[in-house]
Design a protein around this motif. Structure first.
Motif, PDB file in Angstrom:
ATOM      1  N   TRP A 242       0.825  -1.202   0.000  1.00 46.04           N
ATOM      2  CA  TRP A 242       0.000   0.000   0.000  1.00 46.04           C
ATOM      3  C   TRP A 242       0.860   1.254   0.000  1.00 46.04           C
ATOM      4  CZ3 TRP A 242      -4.120  -1.455   4.277  1.00 46.04           C
ATOM      5  CH2 TRP A 242      -4.899  -2.515   3.801  1.00 46.04           C
ATOM      6  N   ALA A 253      -4.411   3.742  -6.837  1.00 41.52           N
ATOM      7  CA  ALA A 253      -4.474   2.946  -5.612  1.00 41.52           C
ATOM      8  C   ALA A 253      -5.873   3.015  -5.006  1.00 41.52           C
ATOM      9  CB  ALA A 253      -3.430   3.438  -4.609  1.00 41.52           C
ATOM     10  N   THR A 256      -8.454   0.695  -6.555  1.00 38.44           N
ATOM     11  CA  THR A 256      -8.403  -0.714  -6.190  1.00 38.44           C
ATOM     12  C   THR A 256      -8.634  -0.920  -4.700  1.00 38.44           C
ATOM     13  OG1 THR A 256      -6.021  -0.535  -6.007  1.00 38.44           O
ATOM     14  CG2 THR A 256      -6.882  -1.405  -8.069  1.00 38.44           C
ATOM     15  N   GLY A 257      -9.005   0.147  -4.002  1.00 39.65           N
ATOM     16  CA  GLY A 257      -9.415  -0.023  -2.619  1.00 39.65           C
ATOM     17  C   GLY A 257      -8.319   0.121  -1.587  1.00 39.65           C
ATOM     18  N   VAL A 258      -7.179   0.733  -1.946  1.00 40.21           N
ATOM     19  CA  VAL A 258      -6.122   0.972  -0.973  1.00 40.21           C
ATOM     20  C   VAL A 258      -6.485   2.228  -0.173  1.00 40.21           C
ATOM     21  CG1 VAL A 258      -3.694   1.565  -0.672  1.00 40.21           C
ATOM     22  CG2 VAL A 258      -4.362  -0.070  -2.423  1.00 40.21           C
TER      23      VAL A 258
ATOM     24  N   ARG B  78     -17.129   0.709  -3.964  1.00 41.95           N
ATOM     25  CA  ARG B  78     -16.604  -0.502  -3.297  1.00 41.95           C
ATOM     26  C   ARG B  78     -17.684  -1.562  -3.178  1.00 41.95           C
ATOM     27  NH1 ARG B  78     -11.547  -0.169   0.057  1.00 41.95           N
ATOM     28  NH2 ARG B  78     -12.100  -2.332   0.180  1.00 41.95           N
ATOM     29  N   ILE B  95       0.013   0.962 -11.559  1.00 41.25           N
ATOM     30  CA  ILE B  95       1.121   1.817 -11.153  1.00 41.25           C
ATOM     31  C   ILE B  95       2.378   1.376 -11.894  1.00 41.25           C
ATOM     32  CG2 ILE B  95       2.516   2.556  -9.217  1.00 41.25           C
ATOM     33  CD1 ILE B  95      -0.068   2.373  -7.572  1.00 41.25           C
ATOM     34  N   MET B 106      -2.860  -5.499  -5.873  1.00 37.85           N
ATOM     35  CA  MET B 106      -2.972  -4.242  -5.131  1.00 37.85           C
ATOM     36  C   MET B 106      -4.358  -4.127  -4.499  1.00 37.85           C
ATOM     37  SD  MET B 106      -1.936  -0.483  -6.459  1.00 37.85           S
ATOM     38  CE  MET B 106      -3.110  -0.426  -7.786  1.00 37.85           C
ATOM     39  N   GLY B 107      -4.374  -3.918  -3.192  1.00 38.23           N
ATOM     40  CA  GLY B 107      -5.642  -3.805  -2.480  1.00 38.23           C
ATOM     41  C   GLY B 107      -6.235  -5.145  -2.091  1.00 38.23           C
TER      42      GLY B 107
END
Lengths: 372, 262
Positions: A242, A253, A256-258, B78, B95, B106-107
């Motif tokens: 993260w 980020a 994607t839910g970070v 979400r 990224i 990621m996540g």
């Protein structure tokens, strides 16, 4: 799927050389720099005492100081932010410990714990302001640089009518928490090394027979501990991913839910924590706190991080690299003294190596992203 | 798509107003599992507003959305991701400086317990990434290859593979081919075909009729915030779709000078 197994190699993918693969490791610059620096000083200052036990301890302590603040600055920079208030935070934290113990006569452990809580809260505040306003952290923490330094000069003058508060060492005598920052470990080992003639001992005086270096200061233990913990978090945990994501591209980020804001605020708090560790070790060592402590430390931390291969734009870097950057920093600063070079030239060196490191990092960034 | 299946998403008479601007003025679409539903429209036709409504970013001003035959009300994106609606935006949420496997997870990082500490399970992440990318027909140099070194089409494929791996039932692709070359476009279209065959509903937004015809099962044209009906594969020609997108008239006058090549 059968297709997956049939075409295992792709003629369009060029084989990359080992050098190129090695180049995109962020630590590479730091490793090369460390080798070069040690080689140079072994040649030019090898017989000056720089590499006997006392000399090694001398530059190790200086490097460890840089390392402690560089770990925090490195992780914050990878998360895409700066903290210019590190130096002021060091001065402020030291002064708070002094005021709590000397003026308010609190026990030292209480003074240390309250100072940690206060400084981490200030770190959280600057992080909160940065993520809520969307302002560059450069400006927000620049404001804190002046605010904290101002209080560090004003408060002791107001309360004690002076800018240096001493007497903390007397108060810290026997305190259980103070020993964690000001003590030394492995005293027995060094005594044994001295008795067996492996390291130098005092030849006369009241300490005759004692080793010149009588233990590893807690400062160095903290530095190594923070580097290990920082590296582990960054490379081996979900939270580390993260941190990279938050600095690489905050919007991507978030998609994607970070929890980008939480990550950034926590990194500001961690930087404040590192600065406070530095300040506490320094106060316990000197037994006093001064209003000018920690001047320019924020830049030294950033330089160490950049030498260690981190990108100023975030999303890329390494704690090990930052630690090597700090080591280079410390070895050169002390080594120039041992080699008998005019110490002001250290700043020239610093500027040059910073410039070189930034140019190298930019080139490496192009290699990774395939930009031309 | 068979007639016995039930639609996974049903949108009827959706309207969306932004202040005095009417972005969507009565749009009806249904999406079935395993189909590639192409949403065609010129710039400003309301495509982006429409997919944002479908993915839960916007709430419709009027009209009803049924997801799996239940009324859908997602509080934020979400929720819709959790329900299985994945959107691959044009800017991809990738990224460049991070490795493919770090981006892929990621996540949603996989966790392995080492004593009391949870660590990022890199071995698992790397293996899954290589497998999933292999299924999509992309051979990586290694899972630690940075996303920045991939081409635009490969990045789209990573984003699609990621959405599929994390359980998407509906995959919304926002102009995935608009910035790509011929070869890369072909790769992405092939990926869409593979995803559809896994039983996932694909909503393919584009303004390129040829790309739509290459993979689409059904085609819905948006014009000035309205749907002009849904056509099935084989019952519509490139020219008809082109005309509907442009509103019928403007393009006709241009066609003479361009020789019908648009």
């Amino acid at each position: 799927m059968s297709e997956a197994n049939t075409a295992l190699s792709d003629e369009r993918i060029k084989n990359t050389s080992r050098l190129r693969t090695a180049l995109i490791r962020p630590e590479l610059g730091g490793i090369c720099g460390t080798i070069i620096v040690f080689a140079l000083f072994l040649i030019f200052a090898g017989d000056s005492g720089m590499f006997n036990s006392q000399g090694v301890m001398n530059w190790s302590i200086v490097s460890a100081q840089f390392m402690i603040i560089a770990v925090g600055a490195c992780m914050l920079m990878i998360a895409g932010e700066f903290d210019l208030s590190v130096g002021s935070m060091i001065g402020f934290a030291g002064m708070m410990i002094a005021i709590f113990t000397v003026t308010l006569e609190w026990p030292v452990w209480q003074a240390i714990l309250v100072t940690f809580a206060l400084c981490i809260a200030i770190g959280a505040l600057s992080g909160y302001i940065v993520v809520r306003t969307g302002l560059p952290s450069f400006i927000v923490t620049l404001a804190f640089l002046f605010i904290l330094r101002g209080f560090t000069i004003y408060l002791p003058q107001l309360i004690e009518r002076r800018t240096i508060i001493g007497g903390i060492d007397d108060a810290a005598e026997g305190d259980w928490l103070a020993g964690l920052f000001g003590g030394k470990i492995f005293g027995g080992l060094f005594q044994w090394l001295g008795d067996n003639g492996i390291i130098a001992t005092f030849e006369r005086g009241t300490r005759a027979g004692d080793p010149v270096v009588d233990g590893i200061p807690m400062l160095i233990v903290w530095a190594i501990g923070l580097v290990i913990v920082g590296h582990f978090i960054l490379v081996r945990t979900r939270f580390g991913n993260w941190i990279f994501a938050a600095g690489g591209d905050a919007q991507a980020a978030r998609y994607t839910g970070v929890p980008v804001n939480r990550v950034k605020i926590l990194m500001f708090m961690f930087t404040a924590f590192c600065a406070t560790v530095f300040a506490t070790c320094q106060v316990m060592e000197f037994g006093s706190a001064g209003a000018d402590r920690g001047l320019l430390k924020e830049f030294e931390a950033i330089i160490a991080v950049v030498i260690g291969g981190a990108l100023l734009t975030g999303g890329y870097g390494s704690v090990i690299g930052a630690a090597l950057g700090a080591l280079i920093f410390g070895v050169v600063q002390q080594g120039l003294f041992f080699a008998g070079v005019e110490s002001s030239l250290f700043r020239v060196f610093l500027g040059l190596i910073l410039l070189f490191a930034v140019i190298l990092n930019t080139y490496i960034r192009r290699l990774i992203t395939g930009e031309r | 798509m068979s007639e016995t299946q039930k639609p996974i998403i049903q949108m009827s008479n959706i309207e969306k107003h932004f202040g005095s601007v009417i972005a969507l003025a009565g749009v009806s679409v249904d999406i079935y599992p395993g189909e590639c539903h192409c949403l065609l429209g010129d710039n400003g036709a309301g495509k982006s507003t429409f997919i944002k409504t479908m993915s839960g970013v916007h709430k419709p001003t009027k009209g009803e959305i049924l997801f799996d035959e239940e009324p859908m009300h997602f509080a934020d994106p979400r929720d819709s991701i959790a329900a299985g609606i994945a959107t691959v935006y044009q800017d991809l949420a990738m990224i460049p400086l991070m490795s493919v496997s770090r981006n892929f997870f990621m996540g949603n990082e996989p966790i392995r317990k080492v004593g009391p500490i949870s660590v990022f399970d890199h071995d698992h992440a790397n293996k899954v990434t290589m497998d999933e990318m292999g299924k999509m027909g992309i051979n990586l140099r290694g899972p630690d290859q940075a996303v920045g070194t991939l081409s635009g089409g490969e990045r789209q494929t990573v984003a699609i593979a990621r959405a599929v791996h994390f359980g998407a039932k509906v995959l919304i692709l926002d102009e995935p081919t608009s910035a790509l070359g011929v070869r890369q476009t072909a790769n992405v279209l092939a990926t869409i075909d593979k995803v559809r065959k896994q039983g996932i509903a694909v909503v393919f937004i584009t303004h390129n009729v040829r790309h739509a015809l290459a993979v689409g099962d059904r085609f819905t044209v948006l014009n000035r915030g309205k749907t002009l009906g849904t056509a099935t594969r084989g019952n519509v020609t490139q020219e008809e779709l082109q005309d509907m997108m442009a509103g019928g008239q403007e393009l006709a006058s241009l066609e003479g000078s361009l020789g019908g090549t648009v």
